[in-house]
Design a protein around this motif. Structure first.
Motif, PDB file in Angstrom:
ATOM      1  N   TYR A 342       4.176  11.854  -0.007  1.00  0.00           N
ATOM      2  CA  TYR A 342       3.976  11.950  -1.461  1.00  0.00           C
ATOM      3  C   TYR A 342       3.910  10.588  -2.143  1.00  0.00           C
ATOM      4  CZ  TYR A 342       4.368  17.039  -1.487  1.00  0.00           C
ATOM      5  OH  TYR A 342       4.146  18.377  -1.298  1.00  0.00           O
ATOM      6  N   THR A 343       4.127   9.543  -1.379  1.00  0.00           N
ATOM      7  CA  THR A 343       4.030   8.208  -1.972  1.00  0.00           C
ATOM      8  C   THR A 343       2.571   7.862  -2.243  1.00  0.00           C
ATOM      9  OG1 THR A 343       6.024   7.512  -0.812  1.00  0.00           O
ATOM     10  CG2 THR A 343       4.530   5.767  -1.593  1.00  0.00           C
ATOM     11  N   ASP A 344       2.330   7.335  -3.413  1.00  0.00           N
ATOM     12  CA  ASP A 344       0.954   6.967  -3.776  1.00  0.00           C
ATOM     13  C   ASP A 344       0.677   5.543  -3.282  1.00  0.00           C
ATOM     14  OD1 ASP A 344      -1.531   6.613  -4.805  1.00  0.00           O
ATOM     15  OD2 ASP A 344      -1.021   7.325  -6.817  1.00  0.00           O
ATOM     16  N   VAL A 345      -0.020   5.466  -2.183  1.00  0.00           N
ATOM     17  CA  VAL A 345      -0.256   4.160  -1.555  1.00  0.00           C
ATOM     18  C   VAL A 345      -1.511   3.487  -2.099  1.00  0.00           C
ATOM     19  CG1 VAL A 345       0.871   4.865   0.596  1.00  0.00           C
ATOM     20  CG2 VAL A 345      -1.609   5.200   0.323  1.00  0.00           C
ATOM     21  N   ARG A 346      -2.229   4.164  -2.950  1.00  0.00           N
ATOM     22  CA  ARG A 346      -3.526   3.641  -3.368  1.00  0.00           C
ATOM     23  C   ARG A 346      -3.449   2.304  -4.111  1.00  0.00           C
ATOM     24  NH1 ARG A 346      -5.716   8.879  -6.244  1.00  0.00           N
ATOM     25  NH2 ARG A 346      -3.599   8.682  -7.093  1.00  0.00           N
ATOM     26  N   PRO A 347      -2.498   2.137  -5.042  1.00  0.00           N
ATOM     27  CA  PRO A 347      -2.442   0.829  -5.719  1.00  0.00           C
ATOM     28  C   PRO A 347      -2.186  -0.323  -4.743  1.00  0.00           C
ATOM     29  CG  PRO A 347      -1.190   2.485  -6.933  1.00  0.00           C
ATOM     30  CD  PRO A 347      -1.556   3.108  -5.639  1.00  0.00           C
ATOM     31  N   ALA A 348      -1.282  -0.111  -3.793  1.00  0.00           N
ATOM     32  CA  ALA A 348      -0.965  -1.188  -2.845  1.00  0.00           C
ATOM     33  C   ALA A 348      -2.172  -1.513  -1.972  1.00  0.00           C
ATOM     34  CB  ALA A 348       0.234  -0.790  -1.985  1.00  0.00           C
ATOM     35  N   LEU A 349      -2.905  -0.505  -1.599  1.00  0.00           N
ATOM     36  CA  LEU A 349      -4.079  -0.758  -0.760  1.00  0.00           C
ATOM     37  C   LEU A 349      -5.181  -1.449  -1.562  1.00  0.00           C
ATOM     38  CD1 LEU A 349      -4.133   2.503   1.400  1.00  0.00           C
ATOM     39  CD2 LEU A 349      -3.469   0.187   2.108  1.00  0.00           C
ATOM     40  N   ALA A 350      -5.273  -1.134  -2.830  1.00  0.00           N
ATOM     41  CA  ALA A 350      -6.257  -1.824  -3.672  1.00  0.00           C
ATOM     42  C   ALA A 350      -5.924  -3.314  -3.759  1.00  0.00           C
ATOM     43  CB  ALA A 350      -6.293  -1.192  -5.066  1.00  0.00           C
ATOM     44  N   GLN A 351      -4.642  -3.589  -3.938  1.00  0.00           N
ATOM     45  CA  GLN A 351      -4.217  -4.998  -3.961  1.00  0.00           C
ATOM     46  C   GLN A 351      -4.516  -5.689  -2.641  1.00  0.00           C
ATOM     47  OE1 GLN A 351      -0.070  -5.373  -5.004  1.00  0.00           O
ATOM     48  NE2 GLN A 351      -0.323  -4.086  -6.828  1.00  0.00           N
ATOM     49  N   TRP A 352      -4.239  -4.993  -1.584  1.00  0.00           N
ATOM     50  CA  TRP A 352      -4.450  -5.547  -0.250  1.00  0.00           C
ATOM     51  C   TRP A 352      -5.939  -5.850  -0.050  1.00  0.00           C
ATOM     52  CZ3 TRP A 352      -7.050  -3.032   3.883  1.00  0.00           C
ATOM     53  CH2 TRP A 352      -6.869  -3.613   5.141  1.00  0.00           C
ATOM     54  N   ARG A 353      -6.782  -4.933  -0.474  1.00  0.00           N
ATOM     55  CA  ARG A 353      -8.221  -5.189  -0.376  1.00  0.00           C
ATOM     56  C   ARG A 353      -8.599  -6.422  -1.171  1.00  0.00           C
ATOM     57  NH1 ARG A 353      -8.801   0.412   0.044  1.00  0.00           N
ATOM     58  NH2 ARG A 353      -8.639   0.711  -2.193  1.00  0.00           N
ATOM     59  N   GLU A 354      -8.069  -6.505  -2.397  1.00  0.00           N
ATOM     60  CA  GLU A 354      -8.377  -7.657  -3.229  1.00  0.00           C
ATOM     61  C   GLU A 354      -7.979  -8.958  -2.533  1.00  0.00           C
ATOM     62  OE1 GLU A 354      -6.471  -7.556  -7.051  1.00  0.00           O
ATOM     63  OE2 GLU A 354      -8.326  -8.254  -8.006  1.00  0.00           O
ATOM     64  N   SER A 355      -6.810  -8.912  -1.910  1.00  0.00           N
ATOM     65  CA  SER A 355      -6.309 -10.123  -1.253  1.00  0.00           C
ATOM     66  C   SER A 355      -7.184 -10.525  -0.073  1.00  0.00           C
ATOM     67  CB  SER A 355      -4.872  -9.899  -0.778  1.00  0.00           C
ATOM     68  OG  SER A 355      -4.886  -9.061   0.380  1.00  0.00           O
ATOM     69  N   ARG A 356      -7.986  -9.622   0.406  1.00  0.00           N
ATOM     70  CA  ARG A 356      -8.845  -9.905   1.548  1.00  0.00           C
ATOM     71  C   ARG A 356     -10.302 -10.056   1.123  1.00  0.00           C
ATOM     72  NH1 ARG A 356      -6.313  -8.539   6.370  1.00  0.00           N
ATOM     73  NH2 ARG A 356      -8.292  -7.936   7.334  1.00  0.00           N
ATOM     74  N   GLY A 357     -10.521 -10.186  -0.169  1.00  0.00           N
ATOM     75  CA  GLY A 357     -11.895 -10.394  -0.626  1.00  0.00           C
ATOM     76  C   GLY A 357     -12.749  -9.140  -0.600  1.00  0.00           C
TER      77      GLY A 357
END
Lengths: 389, 389, 389, 389
Positions: A342-357
């Protein structure tokens, strides 16, 4: 929101999900195959589309080929072309379901000539592997029967074992044979490799470089798929996944679309069983049909679904889970698993994508890219790729 | 062998099983449609093949047409041609699954223009009925969705009700609307008419000449089909059967091939509920796919299966059965039913055929007739009929 | 009627179908266990009832025991008592589902003490085998979980393998371990031995005297059971059958009652795979629940169903079948199989019974015998046997 | 995290989920009913436990009774006792599956005396309703048959219709009859109310105060339950839910435990169809079995699951969804739905609870309360409640 640790993000960075070249061609049901503008006409166009998915997600570095649909004269050149697009060539898939002579069987046919023809087709696939450097020969065997009595169930198994042993003997180096199973379709009474037990019995008879491929849509209703995942990992024979989702039969919908919780449980068993560890024999691949939805966004959605669910699976507090399990705390153990789901992981993954260009929102980035319009405009004429070409 | 009484034989003499014109064209799965020599290219050739089945069995006096697959300019002429072959034209089946505009729906589409187009298609079908004198307009609605959220389940029902009411209003005289249901395929999340309850709710809203069509392959696994038969007969809304058989999904195998005992139970409920009585609204029809087997013998086998099982159903000693049921004799009642099922009715039916100038063994007679070779030789060139034409 | 050859009758004469002692006790659902007059209170009474079945059919020479339900102090005496009734003691079945400590697992439990308790129970069962001379220790493992996360799927497998190896090591001489699988119930998320593949993986790890038990009611909907039969025979690991029938889940109805054609196909694969040959490792057994019908007639009906279907399976003209299969004659091959299925073997079997001094109609003979009334009159007081005793 | 609007929180504040008194008693499978310390022995103790769930969650203001399990002499006194605990008495459930005379049927029995007995039982239930002020008489009819031929399917329907009409005629004022359906169990061949279509046909025949009860575990595998929800709401006949979850059959697991996404889709259709609106006829209720987990925490978990999923369903941006649906944007529409599903609503609901004086974490609050230990200590001796008492 639960923080996603660096360890988890590092693990996610190693995840690769292979795309099937045929996902970019038209697919449908026996009733109708709908076409859409921009559908590739050639292998190169399929690779170009697949490269878009990888460019926007960073998750799909290789593309599986299907022989003969993706036959070309020069695979070195194709590999080089793919490389320029930022992707590699992956698993080679054989096809024994579209030749008129295979109507009653291929590797299991009663006629030795037709069996040899099917074996030779796999030899040709291995030749392609030699040229591309692909590691896996994936065999989904469509053989089966429609009516009781039509074939000799036992004899077909014996012939299958013989045919597979000849194909396996032709592999070299690090090449692997991966045998997929499927409960039904295209045949409706028996399939010659209907379940994981049959695939397992055959691959163990072949040798150490033979593995089982688990397609998530190929089971009887109410089959516990994550149990099979756990068991095959335990037995050291889980070679690869064909991901998709289903409500009824082999619906081939977008992975995670029909039962996201099931995908979570599957990926949790992958994590639990070491399937994401270095040196794991497990490969991830999509095998879906975008009958009515746009294909490239459909593939983007799919790899994101796998990634998001992998993140949730990695979030499970395994130490606490084991403690609850050992204490016999049924509700507590379940709650630990559900908390991750039930944890919403989407914001963290968006940040992670950003950090990788990478774009934070790959689907929006695709929509903004104009690529869809571009291929619709450019790819006029010719024959759109589909299951028949 | 239990004797088959004259009463039973007389009842059997009234049984008619409609053949679908498309059974004689090629059919297959999404993976492959195998073709075979002699496959019809035209409606007339389909009718000629159907007439062979009737000639050899005496069981199949009418042929169902599928629009637009069987569109011709002059239906009076076609009817006359059929009449010369000894068969009549039967149910008219509409098709809303092959036009590109129906990808997301036809009678349920959100766009009123596309809905009207689908309604107009049914008006055209009714025009054909007017020309052929067919009684039944059969609607198998392929509409549905593949992904949760794709469509508004409720809104689609409301639009369906509206579209059906317009079609129903166009019927005249003795014409009937028969609404088929199907759990899944070609759509994998929702179907707009997935179950008998939905079909029943719609046809009761329409009026007295609207009925449910029960296709034996269109249910969830483990559904008790004979219960539905009994219920719809009780409610006066069983309009017709589409017969076929299945092991997994809508396999469309030869009726009786997968589960002969189920066919027996279904036909017993038909008998029990008056479905074979004079004036019964129930029509019998085949709807199958001969993917790998010969088509004309496949249809012969099918009508014989229905007849043989009807004979067994008629053999049940209903008086004794009721007595055992009323006495609470579970095993005794079951034994009475099974006794009829296990009776070998084939010799008696062979004699009966002989007495009516029909071949005792229709399949052998067909093999001896040379018809198969003849059409293979004659029907060269052109485009073989299939689901697309 | 097709003649049944002497060869077939001789083969039938060797068929033995083991009866479960618990079939004569009360059974039911979680909602209600209905009792009936005459139900046994003791092991001896169960054996007496089983002996009636054998006396009237000649088909059921042994009786399986369930420990602890059938615990007695002196098994030599019990065997002697059984022998006087004309039956022997057969398979020993363990029970790990009724002790409060097994709520979360027995052979798979996380607590080593509880695992050892479950292993010790199997040692006790082997002690009974030593005393009775029984060959088979049958393990149906009820272990499983109800909620995702509740247990560690992988860890449970490892503990199971360890527990089984300890039990297997205790066997001696010709004793065998037979491991049953079941998809669900009493647990609803995972079962620790849910499918034949899992059972097969475990028994091959154990050794040559470990086999799989196939209960015909323990599969997912639409599973092709005869395929599993053929495969396990091919792999040399089919140890025994638990016969019953089902429409939905593990309904435990009378074998052949729900799908007689499936039973025919299963028995045909048994014949095809040598399962009726001399020295075959395959044992036949019933495992049913007579929730509402009379128990002794229910068992008589069951063994007759198995015998009749075996006769039909033996009637298949295998030479002609192979020829049709090799010729690719789909309909012809199917027709050869169906011809045997539709043959009414009952008259020939009645004659055969007569020739062996058995009643031609065992059910009528039972009804006439007065045994049912006798036990209803005699067995007053005490506690009727059921799954709990 | 997506904000949850005040409107949504206000809607949630009106949601009430009825608890079944029997959820607090022991439950199990046919193999074993495990007991646990603290299990209630009396109706009052069941009410006390139910009141704990309501006290900690604010979601469960009423308790359903089961007759005769919850028979008392004075219902006014019982209602007063419940009121003191902060809960009310709700739906009255009849029981026709535990009397020996109902073995072969109750409302459908061939014997008019037994039918009348079953009808009289429902009259007695209505008397209880008159005493308690309960609005709903819920009938789950366990009637059915195990063997083909055992009963007359059609005759049973006719008798059922007659019995129901007599019961319905006895209702007064605002009282409603709610008819539940179930595909199988406790009977394995036919159930007399197996599907929503049958329940719908009966309730429409009865009158305006007759409704369908949808138990989420009572369908064939792969049935689309939210479609039925949408359809019954459209037809104005959805009376109530029995919530639980399942992997295989009627597993009766905690609602939302097996397929949370399905629960979300169901609740979205409830919202879409007006089922949460003022004056809606739809009632929410749990009907589960806590075979191995703690019962009170199991019920707390369940009502929280329903609330959390209702919150997610309310979060769906319906305007955007409709726009995407109308635009034929398959992936876009699906994404709008999924966005709500993947939103973590738990923090907002915790705040909301806090604002209403409820514990932020009801399960932790229960664990801290000592109530479990207290009842384990106090409830010694007597007979623990279960399905039999």
């Amino acid at each position: 929101m639960t923080e996603i640790s660096t360890t988890i993000l590092d693990t996610l960075a190693t995840q690769a999900i292979e795309l099937p070249s045929w996902a970019f061609g038209n697919a449908g049901t026996r009733f109708k195959v709908f076409s859409s503008p921009g559908t590739p006409r050639t292998v190169r166009e399929k690779l170009a589309d697949a490269a878009q998915v990888n460019r926007l997600t960073g998750l799909a570095p290789t593309v599986a080929l299907h022989i003969p649909w993706d036959l070309v004269d020069d695979y070195a050149e194709l590999a080089s072309y793919a490389g320029d697009l930022g992707v590699g060539l992956g698993t080679i898939n054989s096809n024994t379901f579209q030749d008129d002579e295979y109507k009653l069987g291929s590797l299991t046919h009663t006629d030795p000539r037709i069996r040899q023809k099917a074996i030779d087709h796999h030899f040709a696939c291995i030749d392609v592997m030699d040229a591309t450097g692909s590691q896996d020969l994936k065999i989904w065997l469509p053989d089966g029967t429609n009516y009781p009595g039509q074939g000799d169930i036992r004899g077909r198994q014996d012939r299958l074992a013989d045919s597979l042993s000849k194909i396996y003997a032709r592999l070299s180096g690090e090449q692997r044979l991966v045998l997929e199973y499927k409960i039904f379709e295209p045949h409706f009474y028996t399939m010659d490799v209907p379940d994981w037990g049959t695939s397992y019995a055959h691959v163990t008879a072949l040798g150490e470089r033979a593995f089982v491929c688990l397609d998530t849509g190929h089971h009887a209703p109410s089959t516990n798929i994550e149990f099979i995942v756990a068991q095959l990992l335990r037995l050291g024979r889980l070679g690869s996944f064909d991901f998709n989702s289903r409500f009824y039969a082999d619906d081939d919908l977008i992975v995670g679309a029909a039962d996201p919780f099931q995908l979570f449980r599957i990926l949790f068993e992958v994590v639990r069983g070491g399937g994401l560890d270095d040196g794991s024999p497990v490969r991830f691949m999509l095998d879906q049909c975008h009958n009515i939805e746009d294909k490239i966004p459909g593939q983007i959605r799919s790899v994101l679904n796998v990634q998001e669910m992998t993140a949730r699976a990695l979030l499970v507090d395994r130490e606490a889970l084991t403690a609850a399990q050992d204490a016999g705390d049924v509700l507590g153990a379940n709650a630990i698993l559900m908390d991750a789901f039930y944890t919403d992981v989407r914001p963290a993954l968006a940040q992670w994508r950003e950090s990788r260009g990478l774009p934070t929102d790959p689907l929006a980035a695709y929509a903004d890219s104009g690529y869809g319009k571009q291929i619709a405009d450019e790819r006029v004429g010719g024959t759109q790729a589909g299951w028949g070409a």
